[in-house]
Design an enzyme around this catalytic site. Structure first.
Site, PDB file in Angstrom:
ATOM      1  N   ASP A  60       0.854  -1.184   0.000  1.00 46.51           N
ATOM      2  CA  ASP A  60       0.000   0.000   0.000  1.00 46.51           C
ATOM      3  C   ASP A  60       0.893   1.238   0.000  1.00 46.51           C
ATOM      4  O   ASP A  60       2.086   1.141  -0.271  1.00 46.51           O
ATOM      5  CB  ASP A  60      -0.901  -0.026   1.246  1.00 46.51           C
ATOM      6  N   HIS A  94      -3.902   6.196   3.159  1.00 44.86           N
ATOM      7  CA  HIS A  94      -4.473   4.891   2.862  1.00 44.86           C
ATOM      8  C   HIS A  94      -3.728   3.778   3.587  1.00 44.86           C
ATOM      9  O   HIS A  94      -4.331   2.895   4.210  1.00 44.86           O
ATOM     10  CB  HIS A  94      -4.464   4.642   1.350  1.00 44.86           C
ATOM     11  N   ASN A 199     -14.163  -1.614  -6.595  1.00 43.95           N
ATOM     12  CA  ASN A 199     -15.327  -0.787  -6.270  1.00 43.95           C
ATOM     13  C   ASN A 199     -16.125  -0.414  -7.511  1.00 43.95           C
ATOM     14  O   ASN A 199     -16.543   0.722  -7.682  1.00 43.95           O
ATOM     15  CB  ASN A 199     -14.868   0.493  -5.559  1.00 43.95           C
ATOM     16  N   SER A 270     -11.262  -1.878   0.112  1.00 45.11           N
ATOM     17  CA  SER A 270      -9.971  -1.823   0.797  1.00 45.11           C
ATOM     18  C   SER A 270     -10.126  -2.171   2.271  1.00 45.11           C
ATOM     19  O   SER A 270      -9.378  -2.989   2.825  1.00 45.11           O
ATOM     20  CB  SER A 270      -9.357  -0.423   0.671  1.00 45.11           C
TER      21      SER A 270
END
Length: 409
Positions: A60, A94, A199, A270
Site C-alpha cells: 500500500d 491509505h 469498487n 480496501s
C-alpha cells in the site's frame, strides 16, 4: 462488450477506498467500530489468539508507524517502485488506515482495534496517493508494463522476508504475468494472499451486464478476493460483483486511524480486505503451518449470511466469522495431520500380525527337483547301455545246388 475504462485505471494499480466523515475521538471510535468487530465475531477468536508472532505485509502507501495504535509494530520495507513526491499526511493516509484495521491495538482506555491487534506490519510502499478525483495511482514510470510490476516485487519480497499474510487493498484491470508468477511463488511458501475485488459494482458496465470487470490481484487463482458489506450484511452498492469474490467483510463507514493519530472512516473494498487479512493472521498465529488453501477453506466454509445457493458473486460465500473460521482451521489441520504408527502395537483386537517369511529356496521342492533330475539321468544312461549291447547280425549262408544238376546257362 468491453468495459469503458477510466484513464487512471489502464494498467495502473489503484487504491480501493475513500475517506468519509471522521469520528470524534478515541472513546468514540471504539464505540463506532463495535459493529465491525461484532460482524466479524473477532472477540470469540481473541479468546484463543490475537495474532502475536505473525507478520502481515501491507502492499500500500507508506504507514505512519508513530500513531499510538501501531507504535513499535511497523517495519518499513524498501519502496517497490513508488515515488513519494510529497512526504505529508495525505501520502500516507491509505496505508495507515489499512494497517490500523489489521493490527490496531487501541490506546489507553479507547482507541481503534484491528482484527489482529498483536500482529506486526511489514509496510511495502507501492501506491502513491496522487489525487485524481477519489482515486490514487502510481506515477507514470511505475505502471504495470513490461516484464515486471511493483506488485510482483512486493509479493516476492514479502514471501522472502517472513510475512505469513499479504494484504493488498489495491488493484488494476487485467492480469500481469510477473504478478501471477509472484502469487504462485508466495503460495508455494505458505503465504496467505488477500486482495480487494474492486469498487465497480455501480459502474455502467456492472449495471448493464450484471457483473463487474475483474480486478487484479484479487482475480488471480489462490488469492482470497474480498467484497464489502454494510452494517446490515447487505452487499455494498459499490462492491464489485464477479466470481473473484470469495468472502466479504464490512466496508461501509469503517472507522480507521489516520496519519498523526486522528480518526476517520473508510469506504470501499480496501477496508474489508484489511479486516479479512487480520482474521487470516489470527489463523496463522494459532496454526503457523496451515496452508493457504486451508485458510481459504476455513474462511469460506464458516462464512455467514450466504445466499440460499451457498454462493453468489456479490458477497461470495458470505461474511467472514473469525471465531468460527479459527475453530474450523483446527479441524482441517487435524484431518490432514499424519498419525504415526506406534511401534509394536496394532489397531483392534486379535493376534499381532505375523511378518511373512522371507522369499528363498524351498527344501522340499529342491529335493523333489533333484530326485527327478537324478532319475532322468539314470534312465537315460540305462537306455544307452542297452542299445550298445544288441547282438550283431550274421551273414546269410551261400545257396547249394542240387546234386548232378548244372545251373541254367
Amino acid at each position: 462488450m468491453l468495459r469503458r475504462r477510466r484513464p487512471w485505471a489502464a494498467g495502473v494499480l489503484v487504491a480501493l477506498s475513500v475517506m468519509v466523515a471522521a469520528p470524534a475521538g478515541a472513546a468514540d471510535v471504539r464505540e463506532d467500530q463495535h459493529w465491525v468487530l461484532k460482524a466479524l465475531n473477532v472477540e470469540q477468536a481473541w479468546k484463543v489468539t490475537k495474532g502475536a508472532g505473525v507478520t502481515v505485509a501491507l502492499v500500500d502507501s507508506r504507514v505512519d508507524g508513530h500513531v499510538a495504535e501501531l507504535r513499535g509494530r511497523v517495519v518499513s520495507g524498501p519502496g517497490m517502485g513508488s515515488v513519494t513526491s510529497e512526504n505529508g499526511p495525505a501520502e500516507a493516509w491509505h496505508g495507515t488506515a489499512m494497517a490500523s484495521l489489521i493490527a490496531g491495538a487501541g490506546k489507553g482506555g479507547g482507541g481503534l482495534l484491528g482484527t489482529a491487534p498483536e500482529a506486526r506490519i511489514l509496510s511495502l510502499p507501492v501506491v502513491l496517493l496522487r489525487r485524481n478525483g477519489d482515486q490514487s495511482t502510481l506515477p507514470e514510470e511505475d505502471q504495470r508494463t513490461g516484464a515486471d510490476s511493483p506488485l510482483a516485487r512486493a509479493i516476492r519480497y514479502a514471501a522472502d522476508h517472513g510475512a505469513e499474510v499479504v494484504s493488498m487493498s489495491l488493484g488494476a484491470y487485467g492480469p500481469h504475468r510477473a504478478e501471477r508468477e509472484a502469487v504462485s511463488y508466495a503460495l508455494s511458501r505458505g503465504v496467505v494472499l488477500v486482495a480487494a475485488v474492486g469498487n465497480d459494482g455501480s459502474s455502467d458496465y456492472a449495471l448493464d451486464n450484471a457483473t463487474s470487470f475483474w480486478n487484479f490481484p484479487a482475480g488471480y487463482s489462490g488469492v482470497i478476493g474480498v467484497g464489502a458489506v454494510d452494517s446490515g450484511d447487505r452487499p455494498a452498492l459499490f462492491s464489485s460483483d464477479n466470481l473473484s469474490v470469495l468472502v466479504s467483510a464490512p466496508g461501509v463507514d469503517v472507522p480507521v486511524v489516520t496519519p498523526g493519530g486522528d480518526y476517520g472512516a473508510s469506504e470501499g473494498t480496501s477496508a474489508a480486505t484489511a479486516l479479512v487479512a487480520g482474521v487470516a493472521a489470527l489463523i496463522k498465529a494459532k496454526y503457523p503451518n496451515i496452508s493457504p488453501h486451508l485458510v481459504s477453506q476455513a474462511l469460506t466454509s464458516t462464512a455467514r449470511s450466504a445466499s440460499a445457493a451457498g454462493y453468489d458473486d456479490h458477497i461470495g460465500f458470505g461474511v467472514v466469522d473469525a471465531g468460527a473460521a479459527l475453530a474450523r482451521a483446527g479441524e482441517l489441520i487435524s484431518r490432514t495431520a499424519e498419525v504415526p504408527a506406534p511401534t509394536g502395537e496394532h489397531f483392534g483386537p486379535g493376534l499381532q500380525h505375523q511378518e511373512p517369511a522371507r522369499p528363498g529356496p524351498d527344501p522340499v521342492r529342491l529335493w523333489l527337483y533333484g530326485a527327478g533330475l537324478l532319475g532322468g539321468l539314470l534312465a537315460f544312461t540305462g537306455a544307452v547301455v542297452m542299445l550298445s549291447r544288441r547282438p550283431e547280425l550274421t551273414a546269410p549262408a551261400p545257396a547249394r545246388h542240387a546234386e548232378g544238376r548244372r545251373p541254367w546257362p
